[in-house]
Design an enzyme around this catalytic site. Structure first.
Site, mmCIF file in Angstrom:
data_model
loop_
_atom_site.group_PDB
_atom_site.id
_atom_site.type_symbol
_atom_site.label_atom_id
_atom_site.label_comp_id
_atom_site.label_asym_id
_atom_site.label_seq_id
_atom_site.Cartn_x
_atom_site.Cartn_y
_atom_site.Cartn_z
ATOM 1 C CB VAL A 190 -0.978 -0.017 1.208
ATOM 2 C CG1 VAL A 190 -0.225 -0.026 2.527
ATOM 3 C CG2 VAL A 190 -1.930 1.149 1.157
ATOM 4 C CG ASP A 191 0.145 4.872 0.988
ATOM 5 O OD1 ASP A 191 -0.772 5.068 0.162
ATOM 6 O OD2 ASP A 191 0.082 5.210 2.179
ATOM 7 C CE LYS A 208 -1.163 -1.607 -4.584
ATOM 8 N NZ LYS A 208 -0.514 -1.049 -3.383
ATOM 9 C CB THR A 209 -3.327 4.026 -7.643
ATOM 10 O OG1 THR A 209 -3.707 3.016 -6.719
ATOM 11 C CG2 THR A 209 -4.546 4.589 -8.316
ATOM 12 C CG HIS A 256 -2.217 -9.214 -2.460
ATOM 13 N ND1 HIS A 256 -1.630 -7.998 -2.294
ATOM 14 C CD2 HIS A 256 -2.105 -9.844 -1.286
ATOM 15 C CE1 HIS A 256 -1.184 -7.902 -1.077
ATOM 16 N NE2 HIS A 256 -1.460 -8.999 -0.436
ATOM 17 C CG ASN A 296 6.939 4.308 -8.078
ATOM 18 O OD1 ASN A 296 7.272 4.989 -9.053
ATOM 19 N ND2 ASN A 296 5.832 4.548 -7.390
ATOM 20 C CE LYS A 297 5.798 6.250 -3.548
ATOM 21 N NZ LYS A 297 5.150 6.557 -2.281
ATOM 22 C CB ALA A 349 4.236 6.525 -10.539
HETATM 23 P P1 GDP Z 1 -0.850 2.605 -4.007
HETATM 24 O O1 GDP Z 1 -1.485 2.525 -2.655
HETATM 25 O O2 GDP Z 1 0.263 1.595 -4.149
HETATM 26 O O3 GDP Z 1 -1.821 2.544 -5.148
HETATM 27 O O4 GDP Z 1 -0.084 4.016 -4.054
HETATM 28 P P2 GDP Z 1 -0.521 5.385 -4.749
HETATM 29 O O5 GDP Z 1 -0.379 5.296 -6.211
HETATM 30 O O6 GDP Z 1 -1.836 5.795 -4.208
HETATM 31 O O7 GDP Z 1 0.635 6.335 -4.221
HETATM 32 C C1 GDP Z 1 0.805 6.632 -2.862
HETATM 33 C C2 GDP Z 1 1.419 7.989 -2.691
HETATM 34 O O8 GDP Z 1 2.736 8.023 -3.262
HETATM 35 C C3 GDP Z 1 0.632 9.095 -3.392
HETATM 36 O O9 GDP Z 1 0.663 10.231 -2.575
HETATM 37 C C4 GDP Z 1 1.406 9.321 -4.681
HETATM 38 O O10 GDP Z 1 1.274 10.630 -5.142
HETATM 39 C C5 GDP Z 1 2.837 9.046 -4.238
HETATM 40 N N1 GDP Z 1 3.666 8.543 -5.342
HETATM 41 C C6 GDP Z 1 3.413 7.480 -6.127
HETATM 42 N N2 GDP Z 1 4.408 7.298 -6.995
HETATM 43 C C7 GDP Z 1 5.314 8.282 -6.780
HETATM 44 C C8 GDP Z 1 6.572 8.618 -7.372
HETATM 45 O O11 GDP Z 1 7.077 7.978 -8.282
HETATM 46 N N3 GDP Z 1 7.216 9.699 -6.842
HETATM 47 C C9 GDP Z 1 6.718 10.415 -5.816
HETATM 48 N N4 GDP Z 1 7.416 11.446 -5.376
HETATM 49 N N5 GDP Z 1 5.536 10.138 -5.245
HETATM 50 C C10 GDP Z 1 4.836 9.071 -5.713
#
Ligand code: GDP
Length: 603
Positions: free
Chosen positions: A25-26, A29-30, A91, A141-142, A210
């Site tokens: 989570v976070d 993925k989204t 999942h 990621n990130k 992402a």
């Molecule tokens: P999920 O729970 O795996 O679907 O995660 P989210 O896609 O909702 O992302 C969680 C948080 O991380 C959000 O606040 C996104 O904006 C942030 N985030 C996701 N990918 C990146 C990235 O590549 N870089 C940065 N800086 N923030 C990211």
């Protein structure tokens, strides 16, 4: 203006691989899916936009365009028509992509926040993928959050990394190395993708953002390139009747109950005969509509209006409207019967698949599992069995009176539990008397169950301990005989162990004296007296102080072989040193009568 990327008129040799995104989570993925969809929308050619239900297509042309700068590293001549991404990550939904012994997903992306590294659901995702034998890439990621990173929006990673400082490059390498180590722990060899020589032996780690889009070109190129190269057989399009899996059951205004389906093989046509699993046995019905959202310029606009297609070719995500879908089960396999003669056989196939997941063992004392779909049910059953917790009943659907009844029938109190995953009791169903555990995250559901079982076990242990006599040795204090017989009342000193009401006392010859009725200290009655305490005790006895027992005598609590065994095995923590000495002394006394006493439990 075609609605589907591939219609039967232009079947290519290979279909789109079905791609899923998993991870903690976070970790993004989204966001990653959004970015990929965004890339597809921006880079598509006129008339190429395809609409799917529950999935998004990235067409071949887009992949080729974004991968253009990479042709030296990832030479790409695409034969697959594109990639079909399942829209909902994680999942829970992945488990509904089930297919006997495997998954409908062809390849997967495990997303991990490179600045955080592996977390609980990262490990879980990989375990699930391994169980279902789905190959995967890891998206680290990130990367834009690596300290000092200079973003190069939408550029390939290989381009962006070459523009970073040496420090930043090595910072990223350190973080990636941590991922490599975690993967190694799980038995996978892994490398950053541009250092991988053999993709069949190594998990490729693709650094991405992402947020900035860096690394997305490589991610798409690798997903496409690898699946095409190593999964040719799996991706061959078969022109037969469709096979699919039900992802969701939804009621739609004007359409009634519909099913969202991923078609992974064959061709689905209007009026086809469908066979799928229902709450009360297989459902047989005819396709009334194959629906996809109206084509949109911007994918972000809420998909509400549908258009109907005459047919779709795998792989595709569509909504099917048909009569009699009220009881359809998510996670169910879906087959098309070519003609009526095949219906019975397909019903059997569906029934068999369902019966491998559902459980009813009326002789087992075990937990009840109720879930919203076959896929999640299968995942929960597997997790519960993995913890060696017995299962009495596992089924799809809301919690019924019968479930409560079955839960109550478990002999073991710790298993009088209903585990509920995204289901609730039907109205009017009273769940009192059983423990209802619900949680929308599978591992938390299992954690709660384990905690509850432990609680019950602790309670049982305390109860057993409270009801047990414990070894002890007391001395009748001279001058403190208050009553000579029936009951005897004397003052004693506890020499060792624990004296409790109910304890049967013997003397040093092993002769039974009587049973302790009450222990008192300064007129207050006590539940226990320990070493060094001086207390008054009443003893129910036919004997007489002065004749059979005397002031200054030592008395011991009596115990059987089995009682001693239980104490030493299960309650070792209450056996203090002084109690152990008392036990040894008492055993010597008992061995005068029975030379083998406690031989099996003491060594
Ligand atoms: P999920 O729970 O795996 O679907 O995660 P989210 O896609 O909702 O992302 C969680 C948080 O991380 C959000 O606040 C996104 O904006 C942030 N985030 C996701 N990918 C990146 C990235 O590549 N870089 C940065 N800086 N923030 C990211």
């Amino acid at each position: 203006n075609r609605l589907s990327a591939v219609s039967s008129s232009d079947i290519k040799k290979l279909r789109q691989p079905i791609v899923t995104v998993l991870g903690h989570v976070d970790h993004g993925k989204t966001s990653l899916l959004d970015k990929i969809r965004g890339t597809a929308v921006v880079r598509k050619e006129a008339g190429e936009m395809t609409q799917e239900v529950g999935a998004s297509v990235v067409p071949r042309s887009v992949i080729q365009k974004v991968a253009e700068p990479l042709k030296n590293i990832i030479p790409l001549k695409l034969e697959i028509p594109g990639l079909l991404f399942i829209d909902t990550p994680g999942h829970e939904l992945f488990s509904n992509l089930r297919k006997r012994g495997g998954s409908v997903a062809d390849i997967s992306v495990v997303v991990v926040d490179v600045t955080e590294g592996f977390q609980k659901q990262t490990f879980e995702s990989i375990q699930i993928l391994r169980d279902r034998r789905v190959p995967f890439l890891m998206a680290a990621n990130k990367i834009d959050r690596v300290p000092g990173w200079q973003p190069n929006p939408n550029q390939p990673f290989t381009v962006s990394i070459s523009r970073q400082s040496k420090e930043v490059q090595s910072r990223l390498d350190t973080l990636i190395y941590k991922l490599v180590m975690d993967l190694a722990q799980l038995g996978f060899n892994a490398e950053r993708f541009d250092r991988v020589r053999d993709f069949t032996r190594n998990v490729a780690i693709v650094p991405v953002s992402a947020k900035t889009g860096e690394g997305i070109p490589e991610l798409l190129a690798l997903l496409a390139g690898l699946s095409q190269r190593y999964m040719e057989n799996r991706l061959k399009v078969v022109e037969g009747p469709a096979k699919g899996v039900v992802m969701e059951v939804k009621e739609e205004i004007g359409l009634g109950h519909t099913i969202d389906v991923i078609v992974y093989d064959g061709i689905l046509k209007k009026n086809d005969i469908l066979v799928l699993a229902g709450l009360n046995g297989p459902i047989v019905t005819r396709v009334r509509g194959i629906l996809v959202p109206k084509p949109l310029q911007d994918i972000r606009i809420v998909k509400t209006d549908f258009v109907s297609l005459d047919e779709v070719v795998a792989a595709a995500g569509v909504k099917i409207s048909a009569p009699g879908l009220e009881e359809a089960i998510a996670g169910s396999p879906l087959y098309v019967a070519e003609d009526e003669s095949r219906i019975e056989q397909l019903k059997k196939v569906v029934e068999e698949e369902v019966s491998t997941i559902k459980i009813y063992n009326k002789d087992v004392s075990g937990v009840i599992i109720k879930s919203d779909s076959l896929g999640t049910l299968e995942a929960i059953v597997s997790a519960v069995s993995g913890e060696k917790i017995p299962i009495r009943l596992a089924d799809v659907g809301p919690i019924s009176k019968r479930d409560v009844l079955e839960a109550k029938l478990s002999e073991d109190e710790a298993y009088r539990v209903i585990l509920a995953f995204r289901v609730r009791p039907l109205t009017g169903v009273d769940v009192s008397g059983v423990k209802l555990i619900s949680n929308e995250i599978i591992y938390q559901l299992i954690d709660e169950l384990e905690r509850y079982i432990q609680e019950v076990r602790d309670r049982e242990r305390r109860r057993t301990l409270e009801s047990m006599s414990l070894p002890c040795k007391v001395k009748i204090l001279p001058g403190f005989v208050f009553r000579r017989s029936d009951p005897i009342i004397v003052g004693v000193e506890v020499i060792g162990g624990v004296l409790k009401p109910g304890t049967t006392l013997i003397d040093k010859e092993g002769r039974q004296i009587g049973q302790v009725l009450q222990i008192q200290d300064k007129k207050k009655s006590l539940e226990r007296a320990t070493k060094g305490m001086e207390v008054a005790v009443s003893i129910k006895s036919n004997l007489m102080v002065g004749r059979h027992v005397n002031e200054g005598d030592f008395l011991y609590s009596d115990f059987t072989n089995d009682e001693l065994g239980l104490l030493l095995k299960k309650f070792k923590d209450v056996v203090t040193n002084d109690m152990m000495e008392v036990i040894e002394e008492t055993v010597k006394i008992k061995r005068k009568e029975d030379p083998l006493f406690a031989l099996s439990v003491l060594n």
